[in-house]
Scaffold this active site. Sequence first.
Site, short mmCIF file in Angstrom:
data_model
loop_
_atom_site.label_atom_id
_atom_site.label_comp_id
_atom_site.label_asym_id
_atom_site.label_seq_id
_atom_site.Cartn_x
_atom_site.Cartn_y
_atom_site.Cartn_z
N ALA A 1 -26.52 20.19 -43.78
CA ALA A 1 -26.81 21.69 -44.20
C ALA A 1 -25.65 22.48 -45.02
O ALA A 1 -25.26 23.42 -44.60
CB ALA A 1 -27.58 22.12 -43.27
N GLY A 2 -24.93 21.97 -45.18
CA GLY A 2 -23.44 22.25 -45.55
C GLY A 2 -23.35 23.01 -47.04
O GLY A 2 -24.27 23.29 -47.59
N ASP B 1 -23.35 22.49 -59.16
CA ASP B 1 -23.30 22.07 -58.44
C ASP B 1 -24.81 21.12 -58.25
O ASP B 1 -24.97 20.16 -58.31
CB ASP B 1 -22.59 21.95 -56.91
N TYR C 1 -19.31 10.24 -53.53
CA TYR C 1 -18.53 9.06 -54.97
C TYR C 1 -17.78 8.22 -55.23
O TYR C 1 -17.76 7.46 -55.62
CB TYR C 1 -18.88 9.90 -56.54
N THR D 1 -26.29 19.42 -37.46
CA THR D 1 -25.86 20.67 -36.83
C THR D 1 -27.56 21.29 -36.41
O THR D 1 -27.85 21.42 -38.10
CB THR D 1 -24.87 21.51 -36.89
N PRO D 2 -28.56 21.43 -35.80
CA PRO D 2 -29.94 21.66 -36.25
C PRO D 2 -30.11 23.47 -36.73
O PRO D 2 -30.39 23.83 -37.65
CB PRO D 2 -30.74 21.43 -35.15
N GLU D 3 -28.98 23.74 -36.33
CA GLU D 3 -28.88 25.43 -36.43
C GLU D 3 -28.73 25.42 -37.69
O GLU D 3 -29.73 26.12 -38.38
CB GLU D 3 -28.21 26.23 -35.31
N LYS E 1 -14.96 27.93 -52.61
CA LYS E 1 -16.01 28.29 -53.85
C LYS E 1 -16.49 29.81 -53.20
O LYS E 1 -17.64 30.01 -53.97
CB LYS E 1 -17.18 26.76 -53.20
P1 ATR Z 1 -20.33 20.14 -48.35
O1 ATR Z 1 -19.70 21.56 -48.75
O2 ATR Z 1 -19.67 18.90 -48.38
O3 ATR Z 1 -21.20 20.20 -47.72
P2 ATR Z 1 -19.40 20.76 -45.84
O4 ATR Z 1 -19.77 22.84 -46.22
O5 ATR Z 1 -18.47 21.07 -44.27
O6 ATR Z 1 -18.99 20.06 -47.01
O7 ATR Z 1 -21.01 20.51 -44.76
C1 ATR Z 1 -20.52 18.87 -44.92
C2 ATR Z 1 -21.81 18.30 -44.49
O8 ATR Z 1 -22.39 17.21 -44.33
C3 ATR Z 1 -22.78 19.21 -43.14
O9 ATR Z 1 -24.23 18.73 -43.39
C4 ATR Z 1 -22.17 18.33 -41.68
O10 ATR Z 1 -23.15 18.00 -40.73
P3 ATR Z 1 -22.94 19.58 -39.64
O11 ATR Z 1 -23.41 20.90 -40.40
O12 ATR Z 1 -23.66 18.83 -38.50
O13 ATR Z 1 -21.02 19.45 -39.27
C5 ATR Z 1 -22.52 16.90 -42.08
N1 ATR Z 1 -21.61 15.89 -41.24
C6 ATR Z 1 -20.41 15.85 -41.91
N2 ATR Z 1 -19.74 14.86 -41.23
C7 ATR Z 1 -20.78 14.53 -40.31
C8 ATR Z 1 -21.80 13.16 -39.62
N3 ATR Z 1 -20.26 12.20 -38.96
N4 ATR Z 1 -22.60 13.13 -39.14
C9 ATR Z 1 -23.72 14.02 -39.79
N5 ATR Z 1 -23.19 14.29 -40.32
C10 ATR Z 1 -21.60 15.20 -41.03
#
Ligand code: ATR
Length: 288
Positions: free
Chosen positions: A128-129, A102, A221, A153-155, A66
């Site tokens: 935050a992904g 999206d 989903y 990950t708070p950052e 993407k």
């Molecule tokens: P997408 O494009 O689907 O958003 P991504 O960019 O990999 O995929 O983001 C995944 C999100 O799910 C992130 O916010 C991730 O948290 P981190 O930034 O800390 O990695 C969160 N996530 C994935 N697995 C998790 C878990 N087991 N507990 C809490 N958050 C999770």
Amino acid sequence: MTKLAGIIGHPVAHSLSPAFQGAAFRHCGLDVRYEAWETSPEALAGRLVSLRGPAFLGANVTIPYKQTVIPMLDELGGQSARVGAVNTIVNRNGRLFGFNTDGPGFVASLRREAHFDPAGAAVLLLGAGGAARGIAFALIEANVRSIAIANRTPERARLLASDLASNGGSVLAVALDDSLDRYGLIVNCTSVGMHGGGGESEMPCDLSTASPGAMVADIVYVPEETPLLRKARALGLRTLPGLPMLIYQGALAFELWTGASAPVEVMFDAARDALTQRAVPSAADAER
Ligand code: ATR
């Protein structure tokens, strides 16, 4: 001449888009074939070059491309430049236009399926992904009052909050240790609760302090009702599952390619059929 569209990703075998986009084109009597275009990183540039050909309407883009496709496009439309991700490409006379449907798909699903207008809402965004990013920008465009972002990950939450705030939103990165009673809309944008994702029995937050009037939405989903949504329902909260977002992002892409109004119900039925077929055990499984 049969036109072509498809989804570019790696892997794409599990995508539902070929099922519900194909059904939409057939329903509208459009001579378009929608394919799954499994594309290795080395083949991506070539795929984008061929997409400029007259037979191609455009494409959807999914993980992991993407962001990667952006420099290969001619123009970015909608919020895709701000979001920094493209999930829809439209071929207009050999020029490639990128969009991100999206977030707008999520907002459309909130309005049309959950009958919830996000304008004025205080939002808690979990994650935050990439998905959280698209949804956050669309929620700001839909005039929410505020967005609080909580992430493992708070950052990453802080980075997204500062990006959004510089675009005029009232946004804050938060920890999940306070009561959730101030939020009117809680959106899970993490993969927690996803089938096969490891944390499938988990919940991204504790809903016990949520306000009784809150709407809880999940972008996961599979399964259709995640543990978070089951808990929300048990607490009497309103819920929105993830399938409608998938369908509406596809419906908006369909409309960008064709200019025709997308047959949303047909798309839902085709996606549910495809999900059901997947859930049916294979003959070999049944014998065991
Ligand atoms: P997408 O494009 O689907 O958003 P991504 O960019 O990999 O995929 O983001 C995944 C999100 O799910 C992130 O916010 C991730 O948290 P981190 O930034 O800390 O990695 C969160 N996530 C994935 N697995 C998790 C878990 N087991 N507990 C809490 N958050 C999770």
